[in-house]
Design an enzyme around this catalytic site. Structure first.
Site, PDB file in Angstrom:
ATOM      1  N   ALA A  65       0.860  -1.176   0.000  1.00 45.78           N
ATOM      2  CA  ALA A  65       0.000   0.000   0.000  1.00 45.78           C
ATOM      3  C   ALA A  65       0.900   1.230   0.000  1.00 45.78           C
ATOM      4  CB  ALA A  65      -0.884  -0.012   1.245  1.00 45.78           C
ATOM      5  N   GLY A 110       0.581  -4.948   0.808  1.00 47.60           N
ATOM      6  CA  GLY A 110      -0.573  -5.020  -0.095  1.00 47.60           C
ATOM      7  C   GLY A 110      -0.256  -5.722  -1.407  1.00 47.60           C
ATOM      8  N   GLU A 113      -0.626  -9.270  -0.651  1.00 50.39           N
ATOM      9  CA  GLU A 113      -2.075  -9.495  -0.479  1.00 50.39           C
ATOM     10  C   GLU A 113      -2.791  -9.517  -1.826  1.00 50.39           C
ATOM     11  OE1 GLU A 113      -2.079  -6.225   2.436  1.00 50.39           O
ATOM     12  OE2 GLU A 113      -3.277  -7.547   3.690  1.00 50.39           O
ATOM     13  N   GLU A 133       4.324  -5.183   7.504  1.00 52.88           N
ATOM     14  CA  GLU A 133       3.553  -4.122   8.169  1.00 52.88           C
ATOM     15  C   GLU A 133       3.977  -3.867   9.612  1.00 52.88           C
ATOM     16  OE1 GLU A 133       2.244  -6.419   6.184  1.00 52.88           O
ATOM     17  OE2 GLU A 133       0.881  -5.433   4.782  1.00 52.88           O
TER      18      GLU A 133
HETATM   19  N1  COA Z   1       4.588   3.143  -0.435  1.00 53.49           N
HETATM   20  C1  COA Z   1       4.998   4.309  -0.955  1.00 53.49           C
HETATM   21  N2  COA Z   1       6.152   4.438  -1.638  1.00 53.49           N
HETATM   22  C2  COA Z   1       6.923   3.348  -1.789  1.00 53.49           C
HETATM   23  C3  COA Z   1       6.557   2.103  -1.254  1.00 53.49           C
HETATM   24  C4  COA Z   1       5.321   2.020  -0.553  1.00 53.49           C
HETATM   25  N3  COA Z   1       4.867   0.874  -0.044  1.00 53.49           N
HETATM   26  N4  COA Z   1       7.530   1.219  -1.543  1.00 53.49           N
HETATM   27  C5  COA Z   1       8.463   1.883  -2.239  1.00 53.49           C
HETATM   28  N5  COA Z   1       8.107   3.180  -2.381  1.00 53.49           N
HETATM   29  C6  COA Z   1       8.844   4.247  -3.075  1.00 53.49           C
HETATM   30  C7  COA Z   1      10.021   4.764  -2.257  1.00 53.49           C
HETATM   31  O1  COA Z   1       9.588   5.701  -1.300  1.00 53.49           O
HETATM   32  C8  COA Z   1      10.876   5.364  -3.337  1.00 53.49           C
HETATM   33  O2  COA Z   1      10.324   6.597  -3.727  1.00 53.49           O
HETATM   34  P1  COA Z   1      11.297   7.895  -3.960  1.00 53.49           P
HETATM   35  O3  COA Z   1      12.227   7.470  -5.069  1.00 53.49           O
HETATM   36  O4  COA Z   1      10.364   8.985  -4.347  1.00 53.49           O
HETATM   37  O5  COA Z   1      12.008   8.108  -2.660  1.00 53.49           O
HETATM   38  C9  COA Z   1      10.664   4.413  -4.510  1.00 53.49           C
HETATM   39  O6  COA Z   1       9.423   3.739  -4.254  1.00 53.49           O
HETATM   40  C10 COA Z   1      11.751   3.370  -4.666  1.00 53.49           C
HETATM   41  O7  COA Z   1      11.866   2.669  -3.437  1.00 53.49           O
HETATM   42  P2  COA Z   1      13.251   2.521  -2.608  1.00 53.49           P
HETATM   43  O8  COA Z   1      12.898   2.300  -1.171  1.00 53.49           O
HETATM   44  O9  COA Z   1      14.146   3.648  -2.931  1.00 53.49           O
HETATM   45  O10 COA Z   1      13.810   1.178  -3.273  1.00 53.49           O
HETATM   46  P3  COA Z   1      14.837   0.143  -2.585  1.00 53.49           P
HETATM   47  O11 COA Z   1      15.273  -0.765  -3.688  1.00 53.49           O
HETATM   48  O12 COA Z   1      15.874   0.842  -1.804  1.00 53.49           O
HETATM   49  O13 COA Z   1      13.941  -0.689  -1.550  1.00 53.49           O
HETATM   50  C11 COA Z   1      11.972  -1.919  -0.816  1.00 53.49           C
HETATM   51  C12 COA Z   1      12.888  -1.531  -2.004  1.00 53.49           C
HETATM   52  C13 COA Z   1      10.777  -2.648  -1.405  1.00 53.49           C
HETATM   53  C14 COA Z   1      12.721  -2.837   0.150  1.00 53.49           C
HETATM   54  C15 COA Z   1      11.524  -0.639  -0.086  1.00 53.49           C
HETATM   55  O14 COA Z   1      11.005   0.272  -1.046  1.00 53.49           O
HETATM   56  C16 COA Z   1      10.450  -0.857   0.960  1.00 53.49           C
HETATM   57  O15 COA Z   1      10.744  -1.350   2.028  1.00 53.49           O
HETATM   58  N6  COA Z   1       9.184  -0.458   0.645  1.00 53.49           N
HETATM   59  C17 COA Z   1       8.091  -0.524   1.581  1.00 53.49           C
HETATM   60  C18 COA Z   1       7.589  -1.947   1.728  1.00 53.49           C
HETATM   61  C19 COA Z   1       6.479  -1.982   2.748  1.00 53.49           C
HETATM   62  O16 COA Z   1       6.644  -1.725   3.929  1.00 53.49           O
HETATM   63  N7  COA Z   1       5.272  -2.348   2.267  1.00 53.49           N
HETATM   64  C20 COA Z   1       4.124  -2.492   3.109  1.00 53.49           C
HETATM   65  C21 COA Z   1       3.318  -1.257   3.085  1.00 53.49           C
HETATM   66  S1  COA Z   1       1.877  -1.423   4.128  1.00 53.49           S
END
Ligand code: COA
Length: 258
Positions: A65, A110, A113, A133
């Site tokens: 999400a 999400g 999910e 989460e």
């Molecule tokens: N919501 C909003 N933005 C997200 C996102 C999410 N769930 N997951 C990734 N993004 C965005 C990042 O903020 C970043 O945006 P920016 O370039 O404007 O800063 C972009 O996507 C790229 O992500 P980044 O974190 O830089 O990539 P990474 O390769 O370093 O890491 C992940 C990849 C997937 C490990 C990391 O993005 C992450 O942990 N995301 C969240 C996962 C999460 O907690 N999901 C559950 C949500 S309820």
């Protein structure tokens, strides 16, 4: 027509691609609106025989999400978001047409999910699954606590939910979370192969299989009674007459969906 997804219909297979690659295809309100629009098409357009859902870009299926939308909401708002997300994913799960997820990278929160609401999943070798989460002080809100237990069993699900650990594609295969793992460049081809095969079967019978299998996890229903009803519904079709006649005449059945 859509701003956050791409759609394409080829050989009866409707491909829905979540298209926010710069945000790792995170699910915001706009994505859910577009997904619901695409699902309206799935339910109403007879030319769509089956569906695959994937994410744009090489890195992610869906990374969850959209976290940036969370802090604007109060408790009532977040609970509404959760319920609305669940309702969208119920539409996927209960679609009478097969819907499979092609997981091409991160399927987190999400995203995991969404993949789990599909009828089954195929993963690219670089796929990663998890429900992170608890890292955010939250729990899954789009059915993840329920479907993860259904798909991989309570012990494994409990560990993933509480640790927020990610698993790779090979582990997901071992857990039964995905049915196949293929090189990334073969992912869509594998989905087309399986969906094309399903499309040669009797569509009403396929729909009844989906309904009966879903009834296992619906405590308002008796799955065995759903099966009897589905057996009757599929029996009462032109395709059943064609299927049984073709077998007896030692030829391949040609189904019409009637
Ligand atoms: N919501 C909003 N933005 C997200 C996102 C999410 N769930 N997951 C990734 N993004 C965005 C990042 O903020 C970043 O945006 P920016 O370039 O404007 O800063 C972009 O996507 C790229 O992500 P980044 O974190 O830089 O990539 P990474 O390769 O370093 O890491 C992940 C990849 C997937 C490990 C990391 O993005 C992450 O942990 N995301 C969240 C996962 C999460 O907690 N999901 C559950 C949500 S309820």
């Amino acid at each position: 027509m859509y701003t956050t997804i791409l759609t394409n219909l080829e050989n009866g297979i409707f491909q829905i691609t979540i298209n926010r690659p710069d945000k790792l295809n995170a699910l915001n309100v706009a994505v859910f609106a577009d997904l619901n629009g695409a699902l309206d098409e799935v339910y109403s357009n007879a030319a769509i025989q089956s569906v695959l859902i994937t994410g744009a870009g090489p890195k992610a299926f869906v990374a969850g999400a959209d976290i940036s939308e969370f802090n604007n909401l109060d408790k009532a708002g977040i609970m509404h978001l959760s319920k609305a997300g669940q309702d969208t994913f119920f539409r996927i799960e209960n679609s009478p047409k097969p819907i499979i997820a092609c997981v091409n990278g991160f399927a987190l929160g999400g995203g995991c999910e969404l993949a789990m609401s599909c009828h089954f999943r195929i993963a690219a070798e670089n796929a990663k699954f998890g429900q992170p989460e608890v890292n955010l002080g939250l729990i899954p809100g789009y059915g993840g606590t329920q479907r993860l237990v259904q798909l991989i069993g309570k012990g494994r699900a409990m560990e993933l939910l509480m640790t927020a650990n990610m698993i790779d594609a090979a582990t997901a295969l071992q857990y039964g979370l995905v049915n196949h793992v293929v090189p990334a460049d073969q992912l869509i081809g594998k989905a087309f192969e399986i969906l094309s095969l399903i499309q040669t079967k009797a569509p009403i019978a396929v729909a009844q299989c989906i309904e009966a299998a879903n009834a296992v996890f619906d405590e308002t229903k008796n799955g065995y009674a759903v099966e009897v009803a589905g057996f009757g519904k599929s029996f009462d079709t032109a395709d059943r007459i064609e299927g049984t006649t073709a077998f007896l005449e030692k030829r391949k059945a040609v189904f019409t969906g009637k």
